[in-house]
Design an enzyme around this catalytic site. Structure first.
Site, PDB file in Angstrom:
ATOM      1  N   ARG A  56      88.236 121.548  88.633  1.00 24.23           N
ATOM      2  CA  ARG A  56      87.925 120.155  88.275  1.00 24.23           C
ATOM      3  C   ARG A  56      86.426 119.932  88.366  1.00 24.23           C
ATOM      4  O   ARG A  56      85.930 119.259  89.257  1.00 24.23           O
ATOM      5  CB  ARG A  56      88.696 119.231  89.175  1.00 24.23           C
ATOM      6  CG  ARG A  56      90.157 119.451  88.905  1.00 24.23           C
ATOM      7  CD  ARG A  56      90.965 118.364  89.433  1.00 24.23           C
ATOM      8  NE  ARG A  56      92.069 118.148  88.519  1.00 24.23           N
ATOM      9  CZ  ARG A  56      92.988 117.257  88.678  1.00 24.23           C
ATOM     10  NH1 ARG A  56      92.938 116.452  89.709  1.00 24.23           N
ATOM     11  NH2 ARG A  56      93.958 117.135  87.815  1.00 24.23           N
ATOM     12  N   SER A  82      95.388 117.390  82.788  1.00 25.88           N
ATOM     13  CA  SER A  82      95.052 115.967  82.621  1.00 25.88           C
ATOM     14  C   SER A  82      95.560 115.442  81.281  1.00 25.88           C
ATOM     15  O   SER A  82      96.047 114.305  81.208  1.00 25.88           O
ATOM     16  CB  SER A  82      93.534 115.758  82.708  1.00 25.88           C
ATOM     17  OG  SER A  82      93.103 115.960  84.026  1.00 25.88           O
ATOM     18  N   ASP A 141      90.827 120.747  80.297  1.00 20.93           N
ATOM     19  CA  ASP A 141      91.798 120.406  81.330  1.00 20.93           C
ATOM     20  C   ASP A 141      93.126 119.941  80.736  1.00 20.93           C
ATOM     21  O   ASP A 141      93.352 118.756  80.495  1.00 20.93           O
ATOM     22  CB  ASP A 141      91.175 119.322  82.225  1.00 20.93           C
ATOM     23  CG  ASP A 141      92.054 118.980  83.410  1.00 20.93           C
ATOM     24  OD1 ASP A 141      93.176 119.518  83.500  1.00 20.93           O
ATOM     25  OD2 ASP A 141      91.626 118.164  84.236  1.00 20.93           O
ATOM     26  N   TYR A 155      92.115 116.458  94.699  1.00 22.64           N
ATOM     27  CA  TYR A 155      93.555 116.282  94.824  1.00 22.64           C
ATOM     28  C   TYR A 155      93.893 115.645  96.159  1.00 22.64           C
ATOM     29  O   TYR A 155      93.173 115.817  97.142  1.00 22.64           O
ATOM     30  CB  TYR A 155      94.263 117.640  94.754  1.00 22.64           C
ATOM     31  CG  TYR A 155      94.313 118.251  93.379  1.00 22.64           C
ATOM     32  CD1 TYR A 155      95.140 117.717  92.396  1.00 22.64           C
ATOM     33  CD2 TYR A 155      93.553 119.365  93.067  1.00 22.64           C
ATOM     34  CE1 TYR A 155      95.199 118.292  91.137  1.00 22.64           C
ATOM     35  CE2 TYR A 155      93.608 119.950  91.808  1.00 22.64           C
ATOM     36  CZ  TYR A 155      94.444 119.408  90.852  1.00 22.64           C
ATOM     37  OH  TYR A 155      94.502 119.966  89.611  1.00 22.64           O
TER      38      TYR A 155
HETATM   39  P1  NAD Z   1      97.958 114.594  90.995  1.00 23.54           P
HETATM   40  O1  NAD Z   1      98.766 114.734  89.752  1.00 23.54           O
HETATM   41  O2  NAD Z   1      97.792 115.775  91.881  1.00 23.54           O
HETATM   42  O3  NAD Z   1      98.596 113.406  91.884  1.00 23.54           O
HETATM   43  C1  NAD Z   1      98.879 112.131  91.347  1.00 23.54           C
HETATM   44  C2  NAD Z   1      98.400 111.041  92.273  1.00 23.54           C
HETATM   45  O4  NAD Z   1      99.287 110.902  93.376  1.00 23.54           O
HETATM   46  C3  NAD Z   1      97.010 111.287  92.885  1.00 23.54           C
HETATM   47  O5  NAD Z   1      96.170 110.206  92.569  1.00 23.54           O
HETATM   48  C4  NAD Z   1      97.304 111.389  94.370  1.00 23.54           C
HETATM   49  O6  NAD Z   1      96.241 110.877  95.166  1.00 23.54           O
HETATM   50  C5  NAD Z   1      98.539 110.541  94.509  1.00 23.54           C
HETATM   51  N1  NAD Z   1      99.301 110.763  95.754  1.00 23.54           N
HETATM   52  C6  NAD Z   1      99.601 111.925  96.405  1.00 23.54           C
HETATM   53  N2  NAD Z   1     100.323 111.669  97.515  1.00 23.54           N
HETATM   54  C7  NAD Z   1     100.511 110.322  97.576  1.00 23.54           C
HETATM   55  C8  NAD Z   1     101.167 109.438  98.491  1.00 23.54           C
HETATM   56  N3  NAD Z   1     101.782 109.897  99.581  1.00 23.54           N
HETATM   57  N4  NAD Z   1     101.124 108.104  98.229  1.00 23.54           N
HETATM   58  C9  NAD Z   1     100.491 107.620  97.140  1.00 23.54           C
HETATM   59  N5  NAD Z   1      99.859 108.386  96.256  1.00 23.54           N
HETATM   60  C10 NAD Z   1      99.857 109.728  96.458  1.00 23.54           C
HETATM   61  O7  NAD Z   1      96.505 114.039  90.688  1.00 23.54           O
HETATM   62  P2  NAD Z   1      95.737 113.993  89.296  1.00 23.54           P
HETATM   63  O8  NAD Z   1      96.281 112.917  88.477  1.00 23.54           O
HETATM   64  O9  NAD Z   1      95.732 115.342  88.704  1.00 23.54           O
HETATM   65  O10 NAD Z   1      94.237 113.591  89.680  1.00 23.54           O
HETATM   66  C11 NAD Z   1      93.682 113.462  90.939  1.00 23.54           C
HETATM   67  C12 NAD Z   1      92.207 113.094  90.804  1.00 23.54           C
HETATM   68  O11 NAD Z   1      91.437 114.138  90.226  1.00 23.54           O
HETATM   69  C13 NAD Z   1      91.956 111.873  89.928  1.00 23.54           C
HETATM   70  O12 NAD Z   1      91.103 110.994  90.624  1.00 23.54           O
HETATM   71  C14 NAD Z   1      91.263 112.387  88.719  1.00 23.54           C
HETATM   72  O13 NAD Z   1      90.352 111.460  88.169  1.00 23.54           O
HETATM   73  C15 NAD Z   1      90.561 113.602  89.233  1.00 23.54           C
HETATM   74  N6  NAD Z   1      90.347 114.568  88.135  1.00 23.54           N
HETATM   75  C16 NAD Z   1      89.102 115.119  87.942  1.00 23.54           C
HETATM   76  C17 NAD Z   1      88.884 116.027  86.904  1.00 23.54           C
HETATM   77  C18 NAD Z   1      87.539 116.642  86.648  1.00 23.54           C
HETATM   78  O14 NAD Z   1      86.590 116.259  87.274  1.00 23.54           O
HETATM   79  N7  NAD Z   1      87.443 117.609  85.752  1.00 23.54           N
HETATM   80  C19 NAD Z   1      89.949 116.397  86.082  1.00 23.54           C
HETATM   81  C20 NAD Z   1      91.202 115.828  86.319  1.00 23.54           C
HETATM   82  C21 NAD Z   1      91.396 114.918  87.348  1.00 23.54           C
END
Ligand code: NAD
Length: 383
Positions: A128, A139, A136, A235
């Site tokens: 990420r 995403s 990605d 994450y």
């Molecule tokens: P994910 O699919 O791993 O998880 C989904 C969401 O569930 C996350 O926001 C996580 O915090 C939340 N979660 C986990 N346990 C929980 C709980 N007990 N209660 C409530 N919520 C809970 O996460 P994702 O969608 O892949 O993305 C996570 C972060 O990474 C995001 O902020 C995203 O913007 C970032 N991201 C960055 C890049 C990059 O920089 N290239 C790419 C993709 C995502």
């Protein structure tokens, strides 16, 4: 190098790893593209569309594997645990395999893949970092799933979503709660807002509060602080059972007030935490809907049955898996764009040599030369 695109074989899968409009960018970068006949039909892409953009159309799956230097799939063996194994005899030593591999799923499957001598690349392991954002695929698929989850909820809900003022009186808007405001959750919030629902959202990572608010959602604040809510890769980290118990207690009231609950909370490599218990479902109004996007990973709702829609305590619980496949045209287009950027990066100038000093290459390469070579995957399975 020839990129081969077989038809997806997972039952019900409608996506395809490459779409016609992306083929020219690959040819320009020094690749050739060969597609199995009919590979794109389920997503709305015909053989003649591929041919028109310069791809070869091959009659059989075996021919695609025999021709390809790189086999590009959406669900390859690993994430396709139903029919993926049938491809193994078609793999050739030295060939590359790129797709969803489920690298923290089964050590046995990874060993099977490694034994064939293919170099396999997992799109789930994409680091990420800003440089890799356009590659990605996780995403991209989460974006599509978040959107589709809201449509499923709206379709299942016996109510209208928007507030309406009509000659027959005023209709109050549906209240939707999104638990887990990552990529899928944020898209769910945006989609629910477009339908006119009143949306609130909760996440363990306090950093997402502003993102929720900027989409017009209310951020649910719980008097509960997660220890190191977020790891270095962005994450969520796993919390202990005391934390999850307290979280369920506090979320109970918000869940009871919602017509729709969409859950997306997952932690990489772990079973999804249970955040909505049977008791909480009992507290919801008749006709309410839970859409559990974590169904495939064990489910955030205690009553979820993966792959099915069930009605329990008068609440519909949607456990449908692989939602991105239900919007195959755009899911495939996004995936193909991610993949093309990634392949052009991996094989500079269409040449097979890999640069293992590069973070993206090193972090996504799982098997090579007969072994599982990825450090974190090896550590995860204690290899
Ligand atoms: P994910 O699919 O791993 O998880 C989904 C969401 O569930 C996350 O926001 C996580 O915090 C939340 N979660 C986990 N346990 C929980 C709980 N007990 N209660 C409530 N919520 C809970 O996460 P994702 O969608 O892949 O993305 C996570 C972060 O990474 C995001 O902020 C995203 O913007 C970032 N991201 C960055 C890049 C990059 O920089 N290239 C790419 C993709 C995502």
């Amino acid at each position: 190098m020839i990129i081969g695109v077989p038809k997806e074989s997972f039952p019900g899968e409608r996506r395809v790893a490459m779409v016609p409009s992306v083929v020219p960018s690959l040819t320009k970068a020094g690749f050739e593209v060969a597609v199995e006949a009919g590979a794109g039909v389920g997503a709305g892409y015909l053989d003649e569309d591929y041919a028109g953009k310069g791809a070869k159309v091959l009659a059989s799956r075996a021919e695609v594997f025999a021709t390809a230097d790189v086999v590009a799939q959406v669900l390859c063996y690993g994430s396709n645990d139903l029919t993926g194994k049938d491809d193994v005899p078609l793999y050739r030593r030295g060939q590359s395999l790129v797709g969803f591999l489920r690298p923290l799923g089964s050590a046995e499957i990874l060993k099977d893949i490694a034994a064939t001598g293919v170099s396999s690349f997992s799109v789930e392991l994409m680091p990420r970092i800003t440089r890799a954002q356009s590659m990605d695929a996780l995403s991209s698929m989460a974006t599509v799933s978040g959107y589709k989850a809201v449509l499923l909820a709206a379709d299942t809900l016996p109510r209208l979503c928007p507030m309406l003022t009509t000659a027959a009186g005023t209709i109050t808007p549906a209240r939707m709660l999104v638990i887990g405001a990552g990529v899928a959750g944020l898209q769910a919030i945006a989609t629910a807002r477009r339908l006119g629902a009143v949306v609130s959202a909760y996440d363990v990572r306090p950093a997402v509060k502003e993102q929720v608010q900027s989409l017009g959602g209310r951020f649910v604040e719980l008097p509960l602080e997660a220890a190191d809510a977020q790891d270095a890769r962005g994450y969520a980290t796993a919390q202990d059972e005391t934390f999850y118990r307290r979280q369920r207690e506090l979320l109970g009231r918000v869940v009871a007030e919602s017509d729709v609950v969409i859950t997306t909370a997952v932690v990489p490599g772990k079973k999804a935490p249970v955040l909505v218990t049977e008791e909480m479902v009992k507290g919801m109004a008749a006709g309410s809907v839970v859409v559990d996007l974590a169904a495939e990973r064990g489910g955030n709702c205690e009553l979820t049955e993966p792959g099915r829609i069930v009605v329990k305590h008068n609440v519909s619980i949607v456990g449908q898996i692989n939602l991105a496949s239900a919007v195959p045209y755009h899911a495939s287009q996004m995936y193909a764009r991610n993949l093309a950027t990634y392949l052009i990066h991996l094989f500079k100038g269409g040449k097979p040599e890999l640069n293992l000093d590069d973070e993206i290459t090193r972090e996504t390469l799982v098997t090579r030369g007969g072994d599982i070579v990825h450090a974190r995957v090896r550590e995860f399975f204690s290899l």
